[in-house]
Design a protein around this motif. Structure first.
Motif, PDB file in Angstrom:
ATOM      1  N   ALA A 268      -7.344  25.562   7.936  1.00 22.03           N
ATOM      2  CA  ALA A 268      -8.475  24.648   8.123  1.00 22.03           C
ATOM      3  C   ALA A 268      -8.717  24.401   9.611  1.00 22.03           C
ATOM      4  CB  ALA A 268      -8.216  23.334   7.397  1.00 22.03           C
ATOM      5  N   ALA A 269      -7.647  24.221  10.373  1.00 17.53           N
ATOM      6  CA  ALA A 269      -7.781  24.005  11.812  1.00 17.53           C
ATOM      7  C   ALA A 269      -8.370  25.233  12.500  1.00 17.53           C
ATOM      8  CB  ALA A 269      -6.428  23.650  12.420  1.00 17.53           C
ATOM      9  N   ILE A 270      -7.944  26.407  12.083  1.00 19.84           N
ATOM     10  CA  ILE A 270      -8.481  27.649  12.650  1.00 19.84           C
ATOM     11  C   ILE A 270      -9.960  27.793  12.296  1.00 19.84           C
ATOM     12  CG2 ILE A 270      -8.349  30.165  12.556  1.00 19.84           C
ATOM     13  CD1 ILE A 270      -5.272  29.768  12.100  1.00 19.84           C
ATOM     14  N   ALA A 271     -10.293  27.491  11.047  1.00 25.11           N
ATOM     15  CA  ALA A 271     -11.691  27.569  10.614  1.00 25.11           C
ATOM     16  C   ALA A 271     -12.548  26.580  11.394  1.00 25.11           C
ATOM     17  CB  ALA A 271     -11.793  27.308   9.116  1.00 25.11           C
ATOM     18  N   ALA A 272     -11.998  25.410  11.711  1.00 21.22           N
ATOM     19  CA  ALA A 272     -12.730  24.414  12.490  1.00 21.22           C
ATOM     20  C   ALA A 272     -13.088  24.963  13.864  1.00 21.22           C
ATOM     21  CB  ALA A 272     -11.899  23.147  12.633  1.00 21.22           C
ATOM     22  N   ASP A 273     -12.156  25.666  14.474  1.00 24.68           N
ATOM     23  CA  ASP A 273     -12.445  26.285  15.772  1.00 24.68           C
ATOM     24  C   ASP A 273     -13.568  27.291  15.648  1.00 24.68           C
ATOM     25  OD1 ASP A 273     -10.647  24.876  17.338  1.00 24.68           O
ATOM     26  OD2 ASP A 273      -9.032  26.328  17.051  1.00 24.68           O
ATOM     27  N   ARG A 274     -13.520  28.075  14.596  1.00 27.74           N
ATOM     28  CA  ARG A 274     -14.541  29.098  14.386  1.00 27.74           C
ATOM     29  C   ARG A 274     -15.913  28.481  14.171  1.00 27.74           C
ATOM     30  NH1 ARG A 274     -11.599  33.550  10.513  1.00 27.74           N
ATOM     31  NH2 ARG A 274     -10.168  34.299  12.102  1.00 27.74           N
ATOM     32  N   LEU A 275     -15.954  27.365  13.471  1.00 28.24           N
ATOM     33  CA  LEU A 275     -17.231  26.710  13.206  1.00 28.24           C
ATOM     34  C   LEU A 275     -17.830  26.059  14.446  1.00 28.24           C
ATOM     35  CD1 LEU A 275     -16.514  25.031   9.765  1.00 28.24           C
ATOM     36  CD2 LEU A 275     -18.003  26.981  10.213  1.00 28.24           C
ATOM     37  N   GLY A 276     -16.943  25.646  15.364  1.00 27.66           N
ATOM     38  CA  GLY A 276     -17.430  25.010  16.572  1.00 27.66           C
ATOM     39  C   GLY A 276     -18.042  23.642  16.315  1.00 27.66           C
ATOM     40  N   ARG A 277     -17.684  23.023  15.211  1.00 32.18           N
ATOM     41  CA  ARG A 277     -18.286  21.727  14.839  1.00 32.18           C
ATOM     42  C   ARG A 277     -17.614  20.550  15.523  1.00 32.18           C
ATOM     43  NH1 ARG A 277     -21.563  21.131  10.404  1.00 32.18           N
ATOM     44  NH2 ARG A 277     -21.927  23.023   9.251  1.00 32.18           N
ATOM     45  N   LEU A 278     -16.448  20.701  16.042  1.00 30.92           N
ATOM     46  CA  LEU A 278     -15.703  19.547  16.540  1.00 30.92           C
ATOM     47  C   LEU A 278     -16.137  19.095  17.923  1.00 30.92           C
ATOM     48  CD1 LEU A 278     -12.209  20.551  15.199  1.00 30.92           C
ATOM     49  CD2 LEU A 278     -13.889  19.049  14.185  1.00 30.92           C
ATOM     50  N   ALA A 279     -16.908  19.902  18.603  1.00 33.72           N
ATOM     51  CA  ALA A 279     -17.337  19.545  19.947  1.00 33.72           C
ATOM     52  C   ALA A 279     -18.239  18.324  19.933  1.00 33.72           C
ATOM     53  CB  ALA A 279     -18.062  20.720  20.586  1.00 33.72           C
ATOM     54  N   SER A 280     -18.950  18.081  18.841  1.00 31.91           N
ATOM     55  CA  SER A 280     -19.887  16.970  18.795  1.00 31.91           C
ATOM     56  C   SER A 280     -19.243  15.665  18.391  1.00 31.91           C
ATOM     57  CB  SER A 280     -21.015  17.308  17.816  1.00 31.91           C
ATOM     58  OG  SER A 280     -20.498  17.426  16.504  1.00 31.91           O
ATOM     59  N   LEU A 281     -17.959  15.666  18.068  1.00 27.85           N
ATOM     60  CA  LEU A 281     -17.304  14.426  17.614  1.00 27.85           C
ATOM     61  C   LEU A 281     -16.724  13.651  18.757  1.00 27.85           C
ATOM     62  CD1 LEU A 281     -15.560  15.643  14.383  1.00 27.85           C
ATOM     63  CD2 LEU A 281     -17.609  14.277  14.605  1.00 27.85           C
TER      64      LEU A 281
ATOM     65  N   VAL B 144     -11.671  13.859   9.810  1.00 27.79           N
ATOM     66  CA  VAL B 144     -10.371  14.276   9.266  1.00 27.79           C
ATOM     67  C   VAL B 144     -10.012  15.652   9.816  1.00 27.79           C
ATOM     68  CG1 VAL B 144      -9.148  14.943   7.151  1.00 27.79           C
ATOM     69  CG2 VAL B 144     -10.514  12.838   7.190  1.00 27.79           C
ATOM     70  N   LEU B 145     -10.970  16.548   9.837  1.00 26.79           N
ATOM     71  CA  LEU B 145     -10.735  17.905  10.332  1.00 26.79           C
ATOM     72  C   LEU B 145     -10.337  17.886  11.806  1.00 26.79           C
ATOM     73  CD1 LEU B 145     -10.754  20.840   9.454  1.00 26.79           C
ATOM     74  CD2 LEU B 145     -13.188  20.925  10.004  1.00 26.79           C
ATOM     75  N   ARG B 146     -10.972  17.031  12.582  1.00 30.16           N
ATOM     76  CA  ARG B 146     -10.599  16.906  14.000  1.00 30.16           C
ATOM     77  C   ARG B 146      -9.148  16.452  14.137  1.00 30.16           C
ATOM     78  NH1 ARG B 146     -13.081  12.168  16.467  1.00 30.16           N
ATOM     79  NH2 ARG B 146     -11.052  11.292  16.116  1.00 30.16           N
ATOM     80  N   CYS B 147      -8.741  15.513  13.300  1.00 25.36           N
ATOM     81  CA  CYS B 147      -7.357  15.027  13.329  1.00 25.36           C
ATOM     82  C   CYS B 147      -6.373  16.118  12.919  1.00 25.36           C
ATOM     83  CB  CYS B 147      -7.208  13.807  12.420  1.00 25.36           C
ATOM     84  SG  CYS B 147      -8.042  12.326  13.027  1.00 25.36           S
ATOM     85  N   VAL B 148      -6.746  16.895  11.901  1.00 26.91           N
ATOM     86  CA  VAL B 148      -5.896  18.016  11.465  1.00 26.91           C
ATOM     87  C   VAL B 148      -5.748  19.009  12.611  1.00 26.91           C
ATOM     88  CG1 VAL B 148      -5.791  20.016   9.924  1.00 26.91           C
ATOM     89  CG2 VAL B 148      -6.408  17.777   9.021  1.00 26.91           C
ATOM     90  N   ARG B 149      -6.842  19.282  13.270  1.00 27.93           N
ATOM     91  CA  ARG B 149      -6.825  20.216  14.405  1.00 27.93           C
ATOM     92  C   ARG B 149      -5.916  19.705  15.521  1.00 27.93           C
ATOM     93  NH1 ARG B 149     -11.212  21.050  18.683  1.00 27.93           N
ATOM     94  NH2 ARG B 149     -10.656  23.037  19.581  1.00 27.93           N
TER      95      ARG B 149
END
Length: 85
Positions: A72-85, A29-34
């Motif tokens: 939330a999208a900005i926080a996702a970038d900071r977390l760096g978690r979306l690269a693995s999806l 969901v976070l990837r889609c929001v981003r």
């Protein structure tokens, strides 16, 4: 007096805190929001009801300590978690 920039500021996580534990679905969901998708589009993309997306968004915003989907999208970038999806 609050500045307009304060409305969009993403709260910084405490330095000694761990990254929030997000479920695989929350990460999707976070990837889609981003990517800029709306809840209805996310629901279609992930094959779930729009109400379910809203539940995931509420949980995400609480876990990320943010107030809106832009933060939330900005926080996702900071977390760096979306690269693995």
């Amino acid at each position: 007096m609050h500045l307009a920039a304060d409305l969009y500021a993403v709260p910084a996580a405490p330095e000694n805190s761990e990254s929030p534990q997000l479920t695989p679905t929350q990460l999707k969901v976070l990837r889609c929001v981003r990517s800029g998708l709306l809840n209805k589009q996310i629901a279609f993309e992930l094959g779930m009801a729009e109400a379910t997306v809203k539940v995931h968004m509420t949980a995400l915003m609480r876990k990320l300590n943010v107030r809106n989907r832009t933060q939330a999208a900005i926080a996702a970038d900071r977390l760096g978690r979306l690269a693995s999806l």
